[in-house]
Design a protein around this motif. Structure first.
Motif, PDB file in Angstrom:
ATOM      1  N   ARG A  15     -66.023 -50.189  18.401  1.00  0.00           N
ATOM      2  CA  ARG A  15     -66.881 -48.989  17.922  1.00  0.00           C
ATOM      3  C   ARG A  15     -67.718 -49.353  16.810  1.00  0.00           C
ATOM      4  N   LEU A  46     -65.454 -32.247  15.109  1.00  0.00           N
ATOM      5  CA  LEU A  46     -65.482 -33.415  15.677  1.00  0.00           C
ATOM      6  C   LEU A  46     -64.184 -33.408  16.494  1.00  0.00           C
ATOM      7  N   TRP A 199     -61.457 -41.108  23.099  1.00  0.00           N
ATOM      8  CA  TRP A 199     -61.083 -40.273  21.939  1.00  0.00           C
ATOM      9  C   TRP A 199     -62.371 -40.184  20.912  1.00  0.00           C
ATOM     10  N   ASN A 200     -62.396 -39.172  20.271  1.00  0.00           N
ATOM     11  CA  ASN A 200     -63.306 -39.248  18.934  1.00  0.00           C
ATOM     12  C   ASN A 200     -62.284 -39.774  17.776  1.00  0.00           C
ATOM     13  N   VAL A 227     -68.375 -41.431  11.018  1.00  0.00           N
ATOM     14  CA  VAL A 227     -68.010 -40.993  12.558  1.00  0.00           C
ATOM     15  C   VAL A 227     -68.257 -42.303  13.501  1.00  0.00           C
ATOM     16  N   SER A 229     -68.782 -44.515  17.076  1.00  0.00           N
ATOM     17  CA  SER A 229     -69.039 -44.550  18.573  1.00  0.00           C
ATOM     18  C   SER A 229     -67.772 -44.317  19.319  1.00  0.00           C
ATOM     19  N   ARG A 230     -67.888 -44.288  20.651  1.00  0.00           N
ATOM     20  CA  ARG A 230     -66.918 -44.438  21.634  1.00  0.00           C
ATOM     21  C   ARG A 230     -66.789 -46.038  21.785  1.00  0.00           C
ATOM     22  N   GLY A 250     -58.103 -40.192  14.875  1.00  0.00           N
ATOM     23  CA  GLY A 250     -58.776 -40.249  16.226  1.00  0.00           C
ATOM     24  C   GLY A 250     -58.063 -39.204  16.954  1.00  0.00           C
ATOM     25  N   PRO A 253     -60.389 -35.514  22.859  1.00  0.00           N
ATOM     26  CA  PRO A 253     -61.025 -34.176  22.516  1.00  0.00           C
ATOM     27  C   PRO A 253     -60.593 -33.261  23.551  1.00  0.00           C
TER      28      PRO A 253
END
Ligand code: FJH
Ligand code: FE
Length: 302
Positions: A15, A46, A199-200, A227, A229-230, A250, A253
């Motif tokens: 990430r 988020l 996950w975010n 924030v 990235s995936r 994390g 979502p």
């Protein structure tokens, strides 16, 4: 002695930082200032996270009697003490390192006030509940500092608030699958934390300077939210002369519509109107709010 640098590509899909926002202090509650990272205009939410506040306040400022419905609040004390009291008779004080995981569900009314001399510091995270969990019975999970599992390896210290890290696991039950890790890295230390790919996730820097994603990136300072990235994990380095402390949070979502009106977070406008009405008429979970005033409220109005 400098260790050879492990490539962040020890992850299949590392990430990296996609957004960086400074959490400036803003007014909240009664005379309180919070640094809001998630939940501010530039970073509305988020999924599944609705809000992250860093709080540093001196009495008598605080958060007088107010309701919550449809989500969970996680309060983690960084320094000092905070007193809370709710309409069902639940009350207590959380101190440095203690944790309160409150599932508001269908409804809680409470007050939250500093309970010590000088600045009381902490974090409060709001995690959304899925439609099927929004109206569950309220519940508290409280851990004292000594019950929050921690470990240390190669200059990396982690306190596991939720989820799992460096082989240790939190006892906290998260309805919305969540990780909440409090890391402190000594100068020269580095960490590599796996995160489920879908996950975010974000990092919030509490103290010091951290390098994220790639060892060549510029360091980021306190009160920034980053924030991610995936991907399947994040790497962080401490290239400074001082310790760096940050939280890595994390969650899976929910991918559901979110309608928020202050302390009520539901899926539709009709459910929000219902929540306002239920709170106003002391119904559907807010029954105990009919006569109730917190001690803090009573003392302030004596
Ligand atoms: C009036 N009464 C506005 C009011 C607003 C509230 C609120 C508070 C926290 C919090 C953050 C960090 C912490 C550790 C110790 C708590 C928060 C912490 C977030 C909102 C909307 C109450 C009464 C009010 O509570 O505990 O660090 N953050 C979002 N606002 C209120 O609670 C006006 C007359
Ligand atoms: Fe609250």
């Amino acid at each position: 002695m400098a260790e050879p640098e492990r490539a962040s590509s020890s992850f299949k899909k590392p990430r990296h930082v996609v957004k960086k926002v400074l959490a400036r202090p803003q007014q909240e509650g009664d005379g309180a200032f919070v640094r809001r990272s998630i939940g501010r205009m530039e970073l509305k939410s988020l999924d599944p996270f609705l809000l992250l506040d860093e709080f540093s306040v001196t009495a008598p400022a605080g958060f007088p009697d107010h309701p919550h419905r449809g989500f969970e609040t996680v309060t983690y004390m960084l320094q000092g003490a905070f007193m809370h009291q709710d309409f069902a008779g639940h009350k207590g004080t959380i101190r440095t390192g203690d944790l309160q995981w409150m599932t508001a569900g269908r409804g809680i009314i409470h007050s939250e006030f500093p309970a010590g001399e000088g600045a009381q510091k902490g974090l409060q995270l709001w995690i959304n509940l899925s439609a099927k969990d929004k109206m569950i019975e309220p519940r508290y999970q409280e851990l004292q500092k000594q019950d929050v599992k921690r470990t240390e390896k190669d200059g990396v210290e982690v306190r596991v608030i939720a989820g799992e890290s460096l082989g240790i696991k939190s006892p906290v039950y998260t309805r919305t699958p969540t990780m909440f890790l409090d890391f402190t890295l000594k100068p020269g230390a580095q960490m590599h934390q796996p995160i489920p790919e879908s996950w975010n996730a974000f990092v919030y820097i509490i103290e010091g300077e951290a390098v994220l994603g790639d060892a060549k990136n510029a360091p980021v300072t306190a009160h920034y939210v980053l924030v991610l990235s995936r991907g399947d994990g994040i790497s962080v380095w401490n290239k400074s002369q001082k310790p760096v402390r940050f939280v890595l949070i994390g969650g899976q979502p929910l991918n559901e519509p979110v309608v928020q009106y202050g302390p009520f977070v539901m899926n539709t406008q009709a459910e929000i109107e219902q929540a306002i009405e239920d709170y106003h008429y002391s119904r559907n979970g807010f029954e105990k709010g009919k006569q109730w005033k917190s001690q803090a409220h009573q003392e302030a109005h004596d």
